[in-house]
Design an enzyme around this catalytic site. Sequence first.
Site, PDB file in Angstrom:
ATOM      1  N   GLU A  21      -4.612   2.375  -4.197  1.00  0.00           N
ATOM      2  CA  GLU A  21      -3.341   2.498  -4.278  1.00  0.00           C
ATOM      3  C   GLU A  21      -2.897   1.116  -3.642  1.00  0.00           C
ATOM      4  OE1 GLU A  21      -4.528   4.556  -0.160  1.00  0.00           O
ATOM      5  OE2 GLU A  21      -5.402   4.152  -2.407  1.00  0.00           O
TER       6      GLU A  21
ATOM      7  N   ASN B 202      -2.852  12.751  -4.556  1.00  0.00           N
ATOM      8  CA  ASN B 202      -3.748  13.081  -5.272  1.00  0.00           C
ATOM      9  C   ASN B 202      -4.297  14.360  -5.013  1.00  0.00           C
ATOM     10  OD1 ASN B 202      -4.079  10.776  -6.877  1.00  0.00           O
ATOM     11  ND2 ASN B 202      -5.385   9.752  -5.407  1.00  0.00           N
TER      12      ASN B 202
ATOM     13  N   ASP C  86      -2.485   9.079 -10.713  1.00  0.00           N
ATOM     14  CA  ASP C  86      -2.495   7.819 -11.710  1.00  0.00           C
ATOM     15  C   ASP C  86      -1.022   7.424 -12.327  1.00  0.00           C
ATOM     16  OD1 ASP C  86      -5.144   7.413 -11.300  1.00  0.00           O
ATOM     17  OD2 ASP C  86      -5.763   8.311 -13.187  1.00  0.00           O
TER      18      ASP C  86
ATOM     19  N   ASP D 229       0.688  -0.950  -0.047  1.00  0.00           N
ATOM     20  CA  ASP D 229      -0.176  -0.132  -0.093  1.00  0.00           C
ATOM     21  C   ASP D 229       0.902   1.298   0.105  1.00  0.00           C
ATOM     22  OD1 ASP D 229      -2.958   0.793   0.354  1.00  0.00           O
ATOM     23  OD2 ASP D 229      -1.951   2.271   1.729  1.00  0.00           O
ATOM     24  N   ILE D 230       0.442   2.371  -0.848  1.00  0.00           N
ATOM     25  CA  ILE D 230       1.387   3.535  -0.938  1.00  0.00           C
ATOM     26  C   ILE D 230       1.009   4.397   0.437  1.00  0.00           C
ATOM     27  CG2 ILE D 230       1.930   5.508  -2.276  1.00  0.00           C
ATOM     28  CD1 ILE D 230       0.900   4.156  -4.811  1.00  0.00           C
TER      29      ILE D 230
ATOM     30  N   HIS E 298      -5.601  13.927  -9.519  1.00  0.00           N
ATOM     31  CA  HIS E 298      -5.535  12.413  -9.622  1.00  0.00           C
ATOM     32  C   HIS E 298      -4.883  12.075 -11.168  1.00  0.00           C
ATOM     33  CE1 HIS E 298      -8.491  11.514  -6.753  1.00  0.00           C
ATOM     34  NE2 HIS E 298      -8.948  12.484  -6.655  1.00  0.00           N
TER      35      HIS E 298
END
Length: 370
Positions: free
Chosen positions: A279, A244, A253, A236-237, A249
């Site tokens: 994420e 974001n 991405d 997980d980031i 966004h």
Amino acid sequence: MIHIILKELLSNFAILISAIFLYTQSTSSTPLTLTSPLRSKFIVGMLGGILSNILMLYSIEINQTFIDLRHIPVIMVTYYGGAIPAIITMTCIILGRFLIGFTMSAFFAFALIILITAATLLIIRLSLSKKKKIFLSITASNIIFAAFISYLLPNFDRLFVLIVSYWIISYFAGFVSFYTVEFVRRSHRLLYKYKSEAATDGLTGLHNVRRFDETFNVISTQAEEKGESLSLLYIDIDHFKKVNDTYGHKEGDQVLINLSKILKNTVRPYDIVSRNGGEEFTIILLDCPLKRASDLSEKIRSAVKNYSFELTTGQAISITVSIGVASYNETTERPSMLIEEADQALYRAKQTGRNKVSFSSKESEEYIKV
């Protein structure tokens, strides 16, 4: 007489289209092309010969001459597969015709099919569009047929009606046959595309959560049956929402795309990387014990931390990831528990500072340190 000829030719047409449709449906994953393996070309050549011989069984005899649509399979296998399937189909037709009888018309049929095959082979080599090649191939076969039948039938009135009828049905059968093949092939390509999109994350190209679930169920069952090691990473980031919110966004991405490339390039080619949503990513490590999974996880964590994520604006940012690790036979006794344990390990990594690799229990961490 003419209505009988038309009736029989239409029977030929029905058999032809039905056979072509069944063939294209059953070989959707391995369609015949000029680059197909020799074995495939041989099989298709034989099938084309069988179909042509079936069409001959429903042919119409006129003054000891048989007319039918046997030339359409020859043109089709030649167009799609080239010389090898063409020669095999042609040979099957010649043998089948002589089995009917060694008559003068059989020798004419022998010469007819050789000329049609040769003409089609020459035409497909021309630098023309697909439609023009098909049209010229059918036209050439019709002209060759007209020349032969004109020699055998002296009655001009009957000859004219026969040739016109034959040409119309030949063109119709040829174009519908090719249309059927192209339509079925196109339908299957779209089906495979939709299946792929249904199992693939549209942004990163990785497996999506649906494909992850399907793959994990199969692999975990196999690992349990074979007693092989199996590890799972949950990634997980850290603070991705800030990325974001700060950059938008679109830039978020871009970060996800670059991260997916890091993950793919860091693990082994046969390991399975998925984006499970937002994420969150997972990696299924096949035949991989806990120590090896820990080393790979640390390698990923370090690679992400040291990577400069360039945004579309040219600006570069840094991110970190937290990773939860679980391993069958070491952190859990059942493969089905890997997802729950890896998720717990990820939660532990988040709760204890982020930018780290964690396990579902302190005992596992101590084991790795030793």
